[in-house]
Design an enzyme around this catalytic site. Sequence first.
Site, PDB file in Angstrom:
ATOM      1  N   ASP A   1       2.962  -4.602   7.959  1.00 19.55           N
ATOM      2  CA  ASP A   1       1.740  -3.807   7.817  1.00 19.55           C
ATOM      3  C   ASP A   1       0.565  -4.780   7.923  1.00 19.55           C
ATOM      4  OD1 ASP A   1      -0.548  -2.667   6.813  1.00 19.55           O
ATOM      5  OD2 ASP A   1       0.389  -1.786   5.043  1.00 19.55           O
TER       6      ASP A   1
ATOM      7  N   HIS B   1       0.871  -1.185   0.000  1.00 20.31           N
ATOM      8  CA  HIS B   1       0.000   0.000   0.000  1.00 20.31           C
ATOM      9  C   HIS B   1       0.909   1.236   0.000  1.00 20.31           C
ATOM     10  CE1 HIS B   1      -2.847   2.909   1.799  1.00 20.31           C
ATOM     11  NE2 HIS B   1      -3.818   2.082   1.437  1.00 20.31           N
TER      12      HIS B   1
ATOM     13  N   GLN C   1      -4.684  -5.218   6.765  1.00 22.83           N
ATOM     14  CA  GLN C   1      -5.706  -6.106   6.200  1.00 22.83           C
ATOM     15  C   GLN C   1      -5.714  -7.487   6.842  1.00 22.83           C
ATOM     16  OE1 GLN C   1      -8.024  -5.145   4.215  1.00 22.83           O
ATOM     17  NE2 GLN C   1      -7.187  -3.131   3.720  1.00 22.83           N
TER      18      GLN C   1
ATOM     19  N   CYS D   1      -4.703   2.476  -3.712  1.00 21.90           N
ATOM     20  CA  CYS D   1      -3.446   2.972  -3.112  1.00 21.90           C
ATOM     21  C   CYS D   1      -2.303   1.988  -3.314  1.00 21.90           C
ATOM     22  CB  CYS D   1      -3.614   3.285  -1.619  1.00 21.90           C
ATOM     23  SG  CYS D   1      -4.768   4.602  -1.302  1.00 21.90           S
TER      24      CYS D   1
ATOM     25  N   LYS E   1     -10.442  -0.924  10.455  1.00 19.30           N
ATOM     26  CA  LYS E   1     -10.524  -2.123   9.610  1.00 19.30           C
ATOM     27  C   LYS E   1     -10.787  -3.366  10.461  1.00 19.30           C
ATOM     28  CE  LYS E   1      -7.366  -0.127   6.196  1.00 19.30           C
ATOM     29  NZ  LYS E   1      -8.190   0.249   5.059  1.00 19.30           N
TER      30      LYS E   1
HETATM   31  C1  LIG Z   1      -2.463  -2.859   3.428  1.00 18.00           C
HETATM   32  C2  LIG Z   1      -2.799  -1.488   3.940  1.00 18.00           C
HETATM   33  N1  LIG Z   1      -1.857  -0.773   4.558  1.00 18.00           N
HETATM   34  C3  LIG Z   1      -2.116   0.443   5.049  1.00 18.00           C
HETATM   35  C4  LIG Z   1      -3.345   1.029   4.927  1.00 18.00           C
HETATM   36  C5  LIG Z   1      -3.571   2.390   5.506  1.00 18.00           C
HETATM   37  O1  LIG Z   1      -4.473   2.307   6.545  1.00 18.00           O
HETATM   38  P1  LIG Z   1      -5.035   3.646   7.231  1.00 18.00           P
HETATM   39  O2  LIG Z   1      -5.589   4.476   6.098  1.00 18.00           O
HETATM   40  O3  LIG Z   1      -6.091   3.155   8.160  1.00 18.00           O
HETATM   41  O4  LIG Z   1      -3.899   4.305   7.904  1.00 18.00           O
HETATM   42  C6  LIG Z   1      -4.357   0.345   4.267  1.00 18.00           C
HETATM   43  C7  LIG Z   1      -5.673   0.959   4.054  1.00 18.00           C
HETATM   44  O5  LIG Z   1      -6.395   0.623   3.163  1.00 18.00           O
HETATM   45  C8  LIG Z   1      -4.073  -0.959   3.769  1.00 18.00           C
HETATM   46  O6  LIG Z   1      -5.012  -1.661   3.148  1.00 18.00           O
END
Ligand SMILES: Cc1ncc(COP(=O)(O)O)c(C=O)c1O
Length: 416
Positions: A210, A133, A213, A374, A236
């Site tokens: 990270d 992401h 998900q 993203c 999430k």
């Molecule tokens: C794999 C992953 N990393 C990071 C993020 C960023 O999360 P946040 O916008 O809650 O900070 C997302 C959000 O869609 C994501 O799917």
Amino acid sequence: MTFATSSRPVTAFDVQRVRRDFPILSQTIHGKPLVYLDNAATTQKPQAVIDAMVRSYAEDNANIHRGVHLLSVRATQAYELAREKVQHFLNAAESREIIFVRGTTEAINLVAATYGRSHVAKGDEVLITEMEHHSNIVPWQLLCEEKGAELKVLPVTDEGELRMDLFEGLLTDRTRMVAVNHVSNSLGTINPIKAIVEKAHKRGIPVLVDGAQAVAHIPVDVQALDADFYAMSGHKLFGPTGVGVLYGKLPLLEAMPPYQGGGDMISAVTFRKTTYNAVPNKFEAGTPNIAGAVGLGAAIDYLRTLDSASVHAYEDDLLAYGTKALTSLPGIRLIGTAAQKTSVLSFVMENVHPHDIGTILDQEGVAIRTGHHCTQPLMERMRVPATARASLALYNTKEEIDALVRALDKVRDIFD
Ligand SMILES: Cc1ncc(COP(=O)(O)O)c(C=O)c1O
């Protein structure tokens, strides 16, 4: 239309009962029952989370840590209890290893700005993957630009799996960090974190995972994974927006410089010098999202009322059903067909732009996400400009997948 299901037992999980816990799910959209399949973007909240946050504001609202009055004591206790709930949820060794932040994005930025700035120098390397992401790309890119370091990238296969055969070859004496997602938001791939950590640790390289998900779909045990840092977002995980977590191993956190300066992160301030508070407060400058943390704690409590093995088996079955349903449709190609997958059905449809799919599906009450999610470099790698993404949660049903399929039939009719 219905489809044969996989053979995994799903007996103990009563999805209709769970659905009643989520008030938003019973509404209609454009006159049709809402089919919410945008859970990778954000999940819906059970009434228990909404109630906990209302109670926090209605009954316990006060600033934390600094007050001697009873409301402040109660608010502090609720906030610190939420930290313990997260600790147990992730199986962290200590609650001090849990830092409340705004979300995954802030958690990763925190590590890049503190650990990263103090350990990465000119000529060093940070290794990420092609399926990250943007929030696990850009903070490292900023760091590398600032330090004159190099951002290296582990490629993915056409199926959307990490090229683990190339992984060790990309680790060098200059690698200072490996940053990788646990589950891809665009593909649903579950990455082999344990193997990644083992290989990186053999060379003394820390790993940031990270987990944005992962937490809502697969069991996470940071000690078993041996991850050095683990980032997640409350929203999430059926919790509120604006709150998330950075887990870090205590010795690493203790050695790291602070992130932001301000109230609560200090031990003593003079104009000559400031000394810092102990972990975790050192990383929580200013008034935090108190009700948010309480809401996240309530989400974890809610999940504990469900049998997690049954939930995971149910979700696997739903994904298998959805995969079969979509691949049976003419002109649809799934993007992301890894052997280890969860919760995400990303696809493209011949001659139809994903945004048109999303718009037509919305008219049918079906909420999906379309675009690059993203993950622009990943879209380029998979040679698609964008995908349509249906992402599942524990409250989704096979009937909802059938509704998605009917809506996709309509898209096909319109474009044929
Ligand atoms: C794999 C992953 N990393 C990071 C993020 C960023 O999360 P946040 O916008 O809650 O900070 C997302 C959000 O869609 C994501 O799917």
